[in-house]
Design a protein around this motif. Structure first.
Motif, short mmCIF file in Angstrom:
data_model
loop_
_atom_site.label_atom_id
_atom_site.label_comp_id
_atom_site.label_asym_id
_atom_site.label_seq_id
_atom_site.Cartn_x
_atom_site.Cartn_y
_atom_site.Cartn_z
N ILE A 101 -25.81 -11.22 9.10
CA ILE A 101 -25.10 -12.50 9.22
C ILE A 101 -24.62 -12.98 7.86
O ILE A 101 -25.04 -12.45 6.82
N LYS A 102 -23.79 -13.98 7.88
CA LYS A 102 -23.32 -14.60 6.64
C LYS A 102 -24.20 -15.79 6.31
O LYS A 102 -24.76 -16.44 7.20
N LYS A 103 -24.28 -16.08 5.03
CA LYS A 103 -25.03 -17.23 4.55
C LYS A 103 -24.50 -18.48 5.24
O LYS A 103 -23.30 -18.67 5.37
N GLY A 104 -25.40 -19.34 5.71
CA GLY A 104 -25.01 -20.56 6.40
C GLY A 104 -25.05 -20.43 7.92
O GLY A 104 -24.82 -21.40 8.63
N THR A 105 -25.34 -19.24 8.42
CA THR A 105 -25.38 -19.01 9.87
C THR A 105 -26.70 -19.52 10.45
O THR A 105 -27.74 -19.44 9.82
N VAL A 106 -26.62 -20.03 11.67
CA VAL A 106 -27.81 -20.48 12.40
C VAL A 106 -28.19 -19.39 13.40
O VAL A 106 -27.33 -18.88 14.12
N VAL A 107 -29.47 -19.05 13.42
CA VAL A 107 -29.99 -18.10 14.41
C VAL A 107 -30.89 -18.88 15.36
O VAL A 107 -31.70 -19.70 14.93
N GLU A 108 -30.69 -18.64 16.65
CA GLU A 108 -31.50 -19.32 17.65
C GLU A 108 -32.26 -18.27 18.46
O GLU A 108 -31.67 -17.33 18.99
N TRP A 109 -33.58 -18.44 18.53
CA TRP A 109 -34.43 -17.55 19.33
C TRP A 109 -34.71 -18.25 20.66
O TRP A 109 -35.09 -19.42 20.68
N ILE A 110 -34.52 -17.55 21.75
CA ILE A 110 -34.78 -18.11 23.08
C ILE A 110 -35.84 -17.24 23.75
O ILE A 110 -35.70 -16.01 23.84
N HIS A 148 -31.57 -22.19 10.11
CA HIS A 148 -30.31 -22.12 9.35
C HIS A 148 -30.57 -21.29 8.09
O HIS A 148 -31.29 -21.73 7.20
N PHE A 149 -29.95 -20.11 8.01
CA PHE A 149 -30.16 -19.22 6.87
C PHE A 149 -29.20 -19.62 5.74
O PHE A 149 -28.00 -19.36 5.82
N ASN A 150 -29.75 -20.23 4.68
CA ASN A 150 -28.94 -20.71 3.54
C ASN A 150 -29.11 -19.87 2.29
O ASN A 150 -28.54 -20.21 1.25
N GLN A 151 -29.92 -18.84 2.34
CA GLN A 151 -30.08 -18.00 1.16
C GLN A 151 -29.86 -16.55 1.54
O GLN A 151 -30.15 -16.13 2.66
N SER A 152 -29.28 -15.82 0.59
CA SER A 152 -28.98 -14.41 0.82
C SER A 152 -30.24 -13.57 0.69
O SER A 152 -31.18 -13.93 -0.03
N GLY A 153 -30.23 -12.45 1.37
CA GLY A 153 -31.36 -11.51 1.30
C GLY A 153 -31.64 -10.92 2.66
O GLY A 153 -30.98 -11.23 3.65
N THR A 154 -32.65 -10.05 2.69
CA THR A 154 -33.10 -9.47 3.95
C THR A 154 -34.47 -10.05 4.25
O THR A 154 -35.38 -9.98 3.41
N PHE A 155 -34.58 -10.63 5.42
CA PHE A 155 -35.82 -11.33 5.79
C PHE A 155 -36.36 -10.74 7.08
O PHE A 155 -35.64 -10.62 8.07
N GLU A 156 -37.65 -10.37 7.01
CA GLU A 156 -38.31 -9.85 8.21
C GLU A 156 -39.16 -10.96 8.80
O GLU A 156 -39.66 -11.84 8.08
N TYR A 157 -39.26 -10.92 10.11
CA TYR A 157 -40.07 -11.92 10.80
C TYR A 157 -40.83 -11.24 11.93
O TYR A 157 -40.59 -10.08 12.25
N HIS A 158 -41.75 -11.98 12.53
CA HIS A 158 -42.59 -11.42 13.59
C HIS A 158 -42.92 -12.51 14.60
O HIS A 158 -42.64 -13.69 14.39
N ASP A 159 -43.55 -12.08 15.68
CA ASP A 159 -44.09 -13.01 16.68
C ASP A 159 -45.53 -13.26 16.26
O ASP A 159 -46.36 -12.34 16.24
N GLU A 160 -45.85 -14.46 15.87
CA GLU A 160 -47.18 -14.82 15.38
C GLU A 160 -48.26 -14.52 16.42
O GLU A 160 -49.40 -14.17 16.06
N SER A 168 -35.64 -8.18 11.83
CA SER A 168 -35.15 -8.57 10.50
C SER A 168 -33.77 -9.21 10.60
O SER A 168 -33.02 -8.99 11.55
N VAL A 169 -33.47 -9.99 9.55
CA VAL A 169 -32.16 -10.64 9.42
C VAL A 169 -31.67 -10.36 8.01
O VAL A 169 -32.36 -10.66 7.03
N LYS A 170 -30.46 -9.76 7.91
CA LYS A 170 -29.84 -9.53 6.60
C LYS A 170 -28.77 -10.60 6.43
O LYS A 170 -27.83 -10.69 7.23
N VAL A 171 -28.89 -11.40 5.36
CA VAL A 171 -27.98 -12.51 5.10
C VAL A 171 -27.15 -12.18 3.88
O VAL A 171 -27.70 -11.92 2.80
N GLU A 172 -25.82 -12.16 4.04
CA GLU A 172 -24.91 -11.86 2.91
C GLU A 172 -24.27 -13.13 2.42
O GLU A 172 -23.95 -14.02 3.14
#
Length: 172
Positions: A101-110, A148-160, A168-172
């Motif tokens: 995704i691009k910086k500034g994009t919102v990701v919604e988990w449903i 809302h992803f406001n910083q660039s980078g690759t971020f991994e996440y999990h289900d707690e 993962s989400v790669k933000v450019e």
């Protein structure tokens, strides 16, 4: 020698005419008065019409100039809510499991599962890679969480609640 003077006739084209009895032609004569032809109402209405057309065009030009140059332009700013990228949470994991995704994009988990889930940044259990990426509470069926992803980078996440489910989400 007496000169005969004709009486002045106002309707006569000449006002003074020399006497013919003396034969004296040295007496000055006034040229006949020729009245100028009166303007017809047709020619007056044409000139008035043209005058109004010219005036109207000039007025339009002035108004357009004032509107476009005479004042500061004010741009209307429309604030639109970004359309989020959706990630479905299922019993098998996140769909899609990776995003670019691009910086500034919102990701919604449903949560499309019947069981609860909780979104959190890696690593488990500290969430230190992106501390604010944390739903902080369980998402029941049909519940959602947005980030809302406001910083660039690759971020991994999990289900707690199921730490083996990662994405993962790669933000450019």
């Amino acid at each position: 020698m007496t000169d005969k003077v004709n009486k002045i006739n106002p309707s006569s084209p000449s006002m003074i005419s020399p006497s013919t009895s003396t034969g004296n032609s040295a007496q000055p004569t006034t040229p006949p008065l020729v009245p100028s032809a009166p303007k017809t109402s047709k020619s007056m209405s044409k000139s008035m019409f043209l005058g109004f057309i010219i005036l109207a065009i000039a007025l339009i030009v002035v108004i357009l100039f004032v509107v476009t140059h005479g004042r500061k332009s004010t741009k209307l700013t429309t604030i639109t809510k970004p359309v989020p990228i959706t990630v479905q949470i299922t019993s098998k994991g996140f769909n899609p499991s990776s995003l670019d995704i691009k910086k500034g994009t919102v990701v919604e988990w449903i949560n499309s599962d019947t069981s609860p889930h909780r979104i959190a940044a890696n690593p488990y259990p500290t969430h230190s890679d992106l501390p604010n990426l944390d739903s902080k509470s369980n998402l029941g069926p049909s519940s959602n969480y947005s980030y809302h992803f406001n910083q660039s980078g690759t971020f991994e996440y999990h289900d707690e609640l199921n730490p083996s489910i990662n994405a993962s989400v790669k933000v450019e």
